[in-house]
Enzyme design. Structure first.
Site, PDB file in Angstrom:
ATOM      1  N   ALA A 323      41.325  46.927  37.170  1.00 44.99           N
ATOM      2  CA  ALA A 323      41.355  48.388  37.241  1.00 44.99           C
ATOM      3  C   ALA A 323      41.380  48.885  38.683  1.00 44.99           C
ATOM      4  CB  ALA A 323      40.146  48.954  36.523  1.00 44.99           C
ATOM      5  N   LEU A 324      42.316  49.785  38.951  1.00 44.34           N
ATOM      6  CA  LEU A 324      42.323  50.503  40.229  1.00 44.34           C
ATOM      7  C   LEU A 324      41.642  51.843  39.938  1.00 44.34           C
ATOM      8  CD1 LEU A 324      45.526  48.905  40.363  1.00 44.34           C
ATOM      9  CD2 LEU A 324      44.892  49.546  42.675  1.00 44.34           C
ATOM     10  N   ASP A 325      40.318  51.809  39.889  1.00 46.75           N
ATOM     11  CA  ASP A 325      39.581  52.920  39.284  1.00 46.75           C
ATOM     12  C   ASP A 325      39.839  54.285  39.917  1.00 46.75           C
ATOM     13  OD1 ASP A 325      37.642  51.636  37.219  1.00 46.75           O
ATOM     14  OD2 ASP A 325      37.524  50.347  38.967  1.00 46.75           O
ATOM     15  N   ILE A 326      40.099  54.309  41.218  1.00 51.12           N
ATOM     16  CA  ILE A 326      40.277  55.617  41.863  1.00 51.12           C
ATOM     17  C   ILE A 326      41.641  56.199  41.516  1.00 51.12           C
ATOM     18  CG2 ILE A 326      40.535  56.731  44.136  1.00 51.12           C
ATOM     19  CD1 ILE A 326      38.114  55.056  45.036  1.00 51.12           C
ATOM     20  N   GLY A 327      42.670  55.370  41.549  1.00 48.41           N
ATOM     21  CA  GLY A 327      44.012  55.849  41.240  1.00 48.41           C
ATOM     22  C   GLY A 327      44.306  55.924  39.750  1.00 48.41           C
ATOM     23  N   GLY A 330      40.052  57.964  38.570  1.00 47.61           N
ATOM     24  CA  GLY A 330      39.533  59.026  39.430  1.00 47.61           C
ATOM     25  C   GLY A 330      38.028  58.965  39.601  1.00 47.61           C
ATOM     26  N   ALA A 408      32.819  54.162  35.550  1.00 51.60           N
ATOM     27  CA  ALA A 408      34.122  53.637  35.179  1.00 51.60           C
ATOM     28  C   ALA A 408      33.883  52.727  33.977  1.00 51.60           C
ATOM     29  CB  ALA A 408      34.748  52.875  36.337  1.00 51.60           C
ATOM     30  N   TYR A 411      30.843  50.252  34.177  1.00 51.94           N
ATOM     31  CA  TYR A 411      30.178  50.213  35.482  1.00 51.94           C
ATOM     32  C   TYR A 411      29.792  51.592  36.003  1.00 51.94           C
ATOM     33  CZ  TYR A 411      30.173  45.543  37.474  1.00 51.94           C
ATOM     34  OH  TYR A 411      29.871  44.247  37.773  1.00 51.94           O
ATOM     35  N   HIS A 462      34.588  38.485  38.992  1.00 50.88           N
ATOM     36  CA  HIS A 462      35.457  39.591  39.410  1.00 50.88           C
ATOM     37  C   HIS A 462      35.103  40.034  40.821  1.00 50.88           C
ATOM     38  CE1 HIS A 462      31.879  41.359  37.572  1.00 50.88           C
ATOM     39  NE2 HIS A 462      32.026  42.330  38.453  1.00 50.88           N
TER      40      HIS A 462
HETATM   41 CU   LIG Z   1      30.616  43.447  39.366  1.00 54.09          CU
END
Ligand SMILES: [Cu+2]
Ligand SMILES: *[C@@H]1O[C@H](CO)[C@@H](O)[C@H](O)[C@H]1NC(C)=O
Ligand SMILES: *[C@@H]1O[C@H](CO)[C@@H](O)[C@H](O)[C@H]1NC(C)=O
Ligand SMILES: *[C@@H]1O[C@H](CO)[C@@H](O)[C@H](O)[C@H]1NC(C)=O
Ligand SMILES: *[C@@H]1O[C@H](CO)[C@@H](O)[C@H](O)[C@H]1NC(C)=O
Ligand SMILES: *[C@@H]1O[C@H](CO)[C@@H](O)[C@H](O)[C@H]1NC(C)=O
Ligand SMILES: *[C@@H]1O[C@H](CO)[C@@H](O)[C@H](O)[C@H]1NC(C)=O
Length: 710
Positions: A323-327, A330, A408, A411, A462
């Site tokens: 996951a590219l959580d920011i892009g 958000g 996210a 997390y 990860h």
């Molecule tokens: Cu971790």
């Protein structure tokens, strides 16, 4: 004209009309979001559209400083929007002139998918739960079909799956079962993975592993009071909670030492504009320092611009987890309302965040940003051994913390932007929440790609890698950057330049081009990176006014060259990437190092950092530069991380070096000081703390065995 004073006046005057924000960098107000939505709706009359993004389009840097420093006009107030049109494959994005009440730019971009929203995630769960093929798989996994209400999914971005590419808006559904409503479903993962088409609102495929594993019926691991009571409760202590835990109370009888004028905060000689958007969350802009009456610029803008969480299991379809959580989600849009928890302690100033709902109506996250101060321990101290340390100074510091927490899926990311009174700016990140888990058999060997953290629960290896975007403005717009490495003298031991072999120094290599800047962390030289103004020379050291990035949590990305992870996060190739600043760059500025639209990007083509780096020949010396720094941690899960993870903390800092002519906090009143002559004459100096310390200390220790002074 004093712009900030003007802002302060407007604050006092109260509610600003839609057309006149207080400050050009302020996030859009709910009224502005509403106004933009109706302008966009009017433009799309007859079409069924769903709002995805409505956010401030920040003014370009030159327009901002023309307003701020040269008495120029307020820059145009623009909004950037994204809408998803029912049935269309292209994403519609554009710009709205808010006071002008019109759409001034509109694009239909093919081959990309817009950022995922919390509403998308919720919708996926409903689709999955009601799908007959999913129900069938649940039954095969050992969940009876009457129990579908207890089946959950964490909807994840699909990353990129070559079977479907980016033509449809897809999510992968990581499946779980709860034994009851309050169960932590991460204790009971299911072994299959449905793919959901968000536009068609249906399951289009299910990835089923070759080796089937039944859902674990092992009692769930949980962290709720009833679970603690059941596990640890005794007759003497039924709750099971430890009894030796006494409160630590914070009192700030005189309130805070910062001043807010709208979104501008002044604290201990710093002045900072605090912004917030759907993607980066907190954005700190126009950071200046009042150095003995002279206001000196330090940074134009600092934010977290992207992150990636690549997982390390080679088994299909786990490779998709990166996951590219920011892009893709958000950091702003997934932010928590902090009023609901004890996230900060003390006297707090909160800021709300506003987003568009599906239909464009404003949705508010209350108390999204927490601003508060904390004691920061000793700022400086020195005692003289000659009179048994009676000659002493001890100045305690405090820190200003601007924080948010975003979720996210499993997390939590707690972000703390910390300012110290010595001019240091720190970013502290705390990872908590729950591990992403997959089912395993109790006697299965899950190594080396994961760890069985609980019976039947496999947590995969990860990484959490972030991209910190720093746009320095140290004493002006033109800055340079360099590596700084601790090196032994190159001169031979015994030579006249290194007779005793002990010489060492800081080797500084200034980047001339983008290619020079693509550097990695090196712990053997304690590498740090300097950003500096080569024209602003410190009168004592003769060196340029700098900020030094000290960052030691810099793991290399572990996925192989050519992998999806490496392709989709071109910024993660190096610990440092420096590129020239560009106002527009054909898109919306050099903000997003994995591209403007990240969801379902294949990683091919020239986008984001790959495009900005280009052939690496752009000059970055003594010009307007932006630095992107990759940092984070590699996480090998362990049972201590389960069922909920104690915060794992890492941090970095930006330290002023050769920026000030002396310790910049000498004008902070000491907590305690006594000079040598005061000791000799038996008189006191300043003592504003020993009373407090003594009364509380005596409660903790017996009179005789207590403190050394007795
Ligand atoms: Cu971790
Ligand atoms: C300290 O805080 C706790 C709650 O956090 C409160 O119950 C208690 O009364 C406080 N004690 C004092 C002395 O203020
Ligand atoms: C905040 O600091 C700036 C720059 O040092 C100054 O111009 C401004 O007047 C200050 N604002 C307040 C409210 O003190
Ligand atoms: C901090 O700012 C004040 C003005 O608010 C100024 O008088 C003082 O000299 C500044 N301190 C330093 C160390 O620059
Ligand atoms: C942010 O969240 C709201 C509320 O869930 C949602 O309607 C909106 O589309 C989201 N926007 C973005 C950019 O994620
Ligand atoms: C900043 O650098 C640019 C070249 O990158 C140059 O054109 C400009 O004159 C410089 N400005 C100052 C104030 O030095
Ligand atoms: C012990 O300390 C308490 C609290 O400061 C005080 O009231 C008491 O008199 C002390 N007792 C002795 C024997 O010093």
């Amino acid at each position: 004209m004093d712009r900030l004073k003007q802002i302060a006046k407007q604050t006092v005057a109260g509610s600003a009309p839609v057309s006149s924000p207080m400050h050009p960098l302020d996030p859009l107000s709910p009224q502005e979001i509403k106004a933009v939505a109706s302008i966009v709706k009017a433009k799309n009359k007859g079409k069924e559209i769903m709002f995805n993004t409505v956010t401030l389009k920040e003014p370009v840097k030159s327009a901002y400083y023309h307003w701020k420093e040269k008495g120029g006009p307020m820059p145009a107030r623009l909004a950037y929007y994204v809408v998803v049109e029912e049935g269309a494959t292209a994403v519609q994005e554009g710009l709205v002139d808010i006071p002008g009440q019109k759409v001034i730019d509109i694009r239909n971009t093919e081959g990309v998918q817009p950022i995922l929203t919390p509403a998308d995630l919720q919708a996926t769960e409903d689709i999955v739960r009601n799908d007959p093929t999913v129900i069938e798989q649940c039954v095969l996994s050992g969940v009876p079909k009457e129990d579908m209400k207890n089946v959950y999914c964490d909807a994840w971005t699909i990353g990129y799956d070559e079977r479907w590419g980016a033509s449809r808006r897809l999510q992968q559904a990581l499946m779980y079962w709860r034994s009851d409503e309050d169960d932590s479903h991460y204790s009971h993962p299911l072994d299959f993975c449905p793919i959901v088409d968000m536009n068609a609102k249906k399951v289009i495929y299910i990835d089923i592993p070759n080796r089937r594993r039944k859902v674990s019926k092992h009692k769930h691991a949980n962290f709720h009071p009833n679970s603690i009571k059941a596990k640890y409760g005794t007759k003497e202590n039924p709750s099971g909670y430890r009894q030796d835990d006494t409160p630590i109370n914070v009192t700030q009888p005189n309130g805070v030492s910062f001043k807010m004028a709208g979104n501008v905060i002044n604290w201990s000689n710093f002045s900072i504009h605090i912004g917030f958007n759907y993607r980066e969350g907190i954005v700190l802009s126009d950071i200046t320092y009042n150095d003995h009456g002279k206001v000196r610029p330090m940074f134009h803008r600092i934010s977290l611009s992207e992150m990636i969480v690549p997982y390390g299991s080679p088994d299909f379809p786990h490779q998709r987890k990166h996951a590219l959580d920011i892009g893709e989600y958000g950091a702003g849009n997934c932010t928590n309302p902090l009023s609901l928890g004890c996230d900060c302690k003390g006297v707090i100033h909160y800021m709300d965040a506003h987003f568009p709902g599906k239909t464009g109506e404003p949705v508010t996250v209350k108390n999204a940003v927490c601003i508060h101060e904390e004691d920061d321990g000793i700022l400086f101290k020195h005692s003289d051994f000659r009179d048994d340390f009676q000659t002493t100074i001890n100045t305690r510091g405090k820190k200003l913390i601007i924080s948010q927490v975003f979720t996210a899926a499993n997390y939590e990311y707690c972000l703390y932007w910390i300012f110290r009174q010595d001019g240091t700016i720190k970013l502290e990140i705390r990872l908590t929440g729950i591990l992403n888990t997959y089912v395993c058999d109790v006697d299965e060997d899950v190594g080396p790609w994961g760890t069985q953290v609980y019976p039947g629960v496999n947590a995969h290896n990860h990484q959490h890698l972030f991209s910190l975007r720093m746009h320095p403005r140290i004493d002006g717009d033109n800055n340079s950057a360099a590596t700084s490495d601790a090196k032994p003298s190159p001169a031979a031991f015994g030579s006249s330049a290194n007779m005793y072999g002990n010489a060492f120094y800081a080797e500084k290599k200034t980047f001339k081009t983008v290619a020079d800047s693509l550097t990695n962390y090196d712990s053997s030289t304690m590498r740090s990176w300097d950003m500096f103004n080569p024209k602003s020379i410190n009168p004592h050291s003769g060196k340029p006014a700098s900020y030094k990035l000290v960052s030691t949590f810099c793991p290399p990305v572990l996925a192989k060259e050519g992998s999806l992870v490496r392709k989709r996060a071109p910024w993660a190739e190096h610990s440092m990437n420096v590129v020239p600043y560009a106002d527009e760059d054909g898109g919306y500025g050099r903000l997003w190092p994995s591209g403007d639209h990240v969801a379902q990007w294949s990683g091919d083509g020239s986008r984001g950092m790959r495009k900005w780096v280009g052939d690496g020949q752009d000059s970055i010396e003594n010009t307007d530069i932006v630095l992107f720094h990759t940092f984070g941690i590699t996480h090998f899960p362990a049972p201590e991380d389960f069922p909920v993870m104690p915060t794992e903390i890492f941090e970095l800092m930006l330290r002023p070096r050769h920026f000030f002519t002396e310790n910049p906090c000498l004008d902070i009143k000491p907590s305690y000081i006594r000079t040598t002559s005061e000791v000799r004459k038996g008189t006191q100096g300043i003592d504003s703390c020993s009373l407090n310390v003594d009364t509380t200390s005596r409660l903790a220790f017996s009179n005789t065995s207590g403190c050394c002074n007795e």
